[in-house]
Design an enzyme around this catalytic site. Structure first.
Site, PDB file in Angstrom:
ATOM      1  N   GLN A  71       5.612  14.770  -6.504  1.00  0.00           N
ATOM      2  CA  GLN A  71       6.883  14.269  -6.024  1.00  0.00           C
ATOM      3  C   GLN A  71       8.062  15.172  -6.438  1.00  0.00           C
ATOM      4  OE1 GLN A  71       5.799   9.880  -7.311  1.00  0.00           O
ATOM      5  NE2 GLN A  71       7.516   9.825  -5.897  1.00  0.00           N
ATOM      6  N   HIS A  72       9.204  14.890  -5.818  1.00  0.00           N
ATOM      7  CA  HIS A  72      10.524  15.360  -6.251  1.00  0.00           C
ATOM      8  C   HIS A  72      10.857  16.825  -5.975  1.00  0.00           C
ATOM      9  CE1 HIS A  72      10.439  11.599  -8.367  1.00  0.00           C
ATOM     10  NE2 HIS A  72       9.639  12.028  -9.315  1.00  0.00           N
ATOM     11  N   ASP A 224       2.267  11.201  -5.189  1.00  0.00           N
ATOM     12  CA  ASP A 224       0.970  11.132  -5.856  1.00  0.00           C
ATOM     13  C   ASP A 224       0.679   9.771  -6.480  1.00  0.00           C
ATOM     14  OD1 ASP A 224       2.920  11.546  -7.790  1.00  0.00           O
ATOM     15  OD2 ASP A 224       2.003  13.357  -8.614  1.00  0.00           O
TER      16      ASP A 224
END
Length: 465
Positions: A71-72, A224
């Site tokens: 992520q991110h 995830d």
């Protein structure tokens, strides 16, 4: 037999599983490594995906594919679809100052109310602020911003059109500029200095992202943690405790969270609910450190821990070996309390290490409960979950039954299950036979948590934080 492919594009590697769309049975799998570093050219992810697919025997017989991933991260694209600069990953901390500035400007409560989370260096919005401040040329050249899994899904589509960028709720919820009502362009502008960049269209759970040039149906993908919850078949009231380098505690919840302390990140699930998440800095490496101190391997550490009494006769380890995030004590160190002649044995230290690790995770569970998140049972996964001592002691510390699934590729499995969901066009994901799972139950031992809390607070008082 119709097959589906699930992809886990993690920080370290790419894993592909090919499963039977109807039953979930594993047919074949493959993997490939990603480059080391916190700044990566996305082309490396695409190359790794091709290698992993080849090692999994290709896509013959596959009807749908979906990607779950880290992520991110920040992927910036030009108007022509080229990558503007290497992607900054979630674990790139150069945007820590930008995160502090964004919180100071708007206030933690306002951020939590708007997006469910308070920005930290991992969040995409902070990386965009860093880009605007330190690389204004690259910021100006950016026509679209997406996340790692979004970019791979877009590459699978093969159109090259920025308007075809898509994402899902779970990954969008970790950007810092998306909330329950959709994108917050005011927060995007606060981060990047402009809001005219294109953002991926947020697809609903089970909604198709289109097709590959070869005709495969493409799922929306997921972050995830949401992918792992889907792969495990976690339901409302289930908590997934992942014991890796850090400890991640995430819960499938019908209610959103908005924690201004920053302890709980208010993410979304891949199935339409919410996925509030708490991260502890110290997890499996607590067991590594204890084993090193005692000169034993993990199996012997587990045996020693189970041979000592619950509560370790008052011996308590506060395992802040690398500082801590829950609670936020970055400068704390580990501490051993209650050492006596009677508790000065390898077994007592082994037990105190396991109990200290679990008490830290129980603090994270408490934070979720206090936020109104239902917590009924716990899935224990990750490297640290292989310890029998951890699995057997956990229900006494958590006060809830614990399930330990057979180790597997749960993020990739979640992506495969999503692919089967999209392929079927059904209202809910398919019911696949659950992985072999061990169940652990025990009477709660509140005294263990009470002594730990005493020692934890004493440690905090002594270092003056």
């Amino acid at each position: 037999m119709t097959l589906v492919a699930g992809v886990d594009s993690s920080t370290q590697s790419c894993t592909v599983v090919i499963r039977d769309a109807a039953t979930g049975a594993l047919v074949r799998e493959g993997g490939a490594k990603h480059p080391v570093g916190t700044e990566v050219d996305p082309a490396a992810w695409w190359s790794a995906l091709q290698e992993a697919l080849a090692r999994a025997g290709g896509l013959d017989g596959v009807g749908a594919i979906a990607v779950a991933g880290q992520q991110h991260g920040m992927v910036c694209l030009s108007e022509s679809g080229d990558v503007v600069r290497p992607a900054l990953l979630w674990n790139d901390t150069r945007s820590a100052d930008a995160a502090r500035d964004l919180v100071d400007e708007l206030g933690a409560r306002a951020w939590a109310d708007a997006t469910g989370s308070v920005p930290v260096a991992s969040i995409t919005a902070t990386k965009l602020r860093w880009l605007a401040t330190h690389e204004p040329g690259h910021a100006a050249a950016t026509a679209a911003v997406c996340l790692p899994h979004d970019w791979l899904t877009w590459k699978l589509r093969g159109t090259g059109a920025l308007d075809d960028l898509v994402t899902d709720r779970s990954d969008a919820s970790g950007t810092g500029y998306w909330g329950p009502d959709g994108y917050r362009l005011d927060l995007l502008e606060r981060a990047l200095g402009r809001s005219d960049v294109r953002l991926p269209r947020v697809l609903g759970p089970g909604e198709s992202a289109g097709r590959t040039p070869d005709g495969l149906v493409v799922g929306p993908g997921a972050g995830d943690n949401a992918g792992a919850a889907l792969g495990l078949g976690a339901q409302v009231g289930d908590v997934v405790v992942s014991l890796g380098t850090s400890g991640v505690v995430s819960a499938v919840s019908p209610v959103p969270t908005a924690d201004a302390t920053g302890i709980i990140a208010g993410f979304a699930s891949a199935t339409g609910e919410h996925l509030p998440l708490v991260c502890t800095l110290n997890a499996a490496r607590v067991l590594d450190a204890a084993g090193t101190l005692l000169g034993v391997d993990h199996a012997e550490l587990s045996r020693l821990a189970l041979s000592a009494p619950a509560g370790s006769d008052g011996l308590v380890l506060v395992p802040y070996l690398e500082g801590e995030r829950t609670p936020n004590r970055p400068d704390s160190t580990g501490a051993l309390h209650g050492l006596t002649l009677g508790s000065s044995t390898p077994a007592h230290l082994a037990r105190a290490s396991v109990e200290g690790l679990l008490c830290g995770l129980a603090d994270a569970l408490d934070a979720l409960v206090e936020a109104g998140v239902p917590v009924d049972r716990v899935f224990l996964v990750g490297g640290g979950a292989r310890s029998d001592a951890v699995a057997r002691i956990a229900p006494a510390v958590f006060g809830r039954p614990v399930l330990r699934p057979t180790p597997g590729e749960y993020v990739a499995d979640g992506a495969a299950r999503q692919a089967a969901w999209v392929l079927a066009g059904s209202a809910a994901p398919p019911v696949w036979e659950a992985a072999d799972t061990e169940s652990f139950d025990a009477d709660p031992v509140p005294s263990v948590r009470a002594r730990y809390a005493q020692a934890r607070d004493l440690t905090v008082a002594k270092i003056g934080v």
